[in-house]
Design a protein around this motif. Sequence first.
Motif, PDB file in Angstrom:
ATOM      1  N   TRP A 153      19.155 143.414  94.580  1.00 29.71           N
ATOM      2  CA  TRP A 153      20.161 142.496  94.026  1.00 29.71           C
ATOM      3  C   TRP A 153      19.811 141.076  94.461  1.00 29.71           C
ATOM      4  N   SER A 176      14.455 140.335  85.337  1.00 30.07           N
ATOM      5  CA  SER A 176      15.886 140.033  85.355  1.00 30.07           C
ATOM      6  C   SER A 176      16.066 138.522  85.407  1.00 30.07           C
ATOM      7  N   ASP A 177      17.079 138.016  84.712  1.00 31.12           N
ATOM      8  CA  ASP A 177      17.359 136.583  84.756  1.00 31.12           C
ATOM      9  C   ASP A 177      18.132 136.175  86.009  1.00 31.12           C
ATOM     10  N   ARG A 186      25.293 146.024  88.257  1.00 31.22           N
ATOM     11  CA  ARG A 186      26.307 144.988  88.125  1.00 31.22           C
ATOM     12  C   ARG A 186      27.098 144.786  89.412  1.00 31.22           C
ATOM     13  N   GLY A 197      20.648 134.480  92.902  1.00 28.28           N
ATOM     14  CA  GLY A 197      20.930 134.415  91.473  1.00 28.28           C
ATOM     15  C   GLY A 197      19.781 133.916  90.623  1.00 28.28           C
ATOM     16  N   SER A 224      21.111 137.447  86.892  1.00 23.01           N
ATOM     17  CA  SER A 224      22.549 137.730  86.761  1.00 23.01           C
ATOM     18  C   SER A 224      22.877 139.196  87.032  1.00 23.01           C
ATOM     19  N   PHE A 225      21.853 140.027  87.211  1.00 27.49           N
ATOM     20  CA  PHE A 225      22.055 141.443  87.490  1.00 27.49           C
ATOM     21  C   PHE A 225      20.928 141.941  88.390  1.00 27.49           C
TER      22      PHE A 225
END
Length: 219
Positions: free
Chosen positions: A134, A162-163, A41, A138, A165-166
């Motif tokens: 990361w 992962s979409d 996160r 996005g 967002s993380f």
Amino acid sequence: MSDGVVFDYLNPDVPKGLKTLDVPLIRADRDSIRGYGEIVRDPKKHRIEIVPWPLSGSRRLDAGTGIEGGTTEGVFACEWRGNELIGRNEAVGGHYVIGFRDLPEKALPGMALAQDRVLLWHCNYHPDGGQLFWPLDGKPFVVPVAKPGDDLEPEAFVALWSDGSFGIYIHPGIWHEGVFPVTPAGRFFDKQGKVHARVSCDLAREFGVLLSVPLLHAI
């Protein structure tokens, strides 16, 4: 003279006539990622595990030693160029052909290429530290992983999705191969152990397969 395995990552020697093996795609969450890594996160605060050097005798390491190499960070960029997914890891100076859209011998100029997969020829793990990805844009991405052990089997791989967002963090010893953008190109913040020991497996030559890792915008 090298005392280790040498790969030409920008010109992989991939045999013709290989089989493809479908890799299951799973949405990464706290439960599904357990055993492989962790959901990220906050990429700046997430802890990177550093593993002490192995010992050859019975004496123990002095307290606090063997982990002083710390971490390194940079941008891991991926881009499709024709049939090849090209990756560049600024954190460790790496430059690679990560995988292919179609079997290299079938990807002819002017022919439409698959858009929903990466055919993976190689994988590796880092015994000295973990690694964090990361998404700077996005957007959704995928990380193929398998649990530790040098008795690797291609069927052991899953693809963590992962979409965007993380981020995704993988533990030391986890088999993987970079990070795959679902879009034509992607940029990722990468943080990992600075020593960057790497143990590799040539899936194409050792097992006669290419792993077919699916790329989907949503699951």
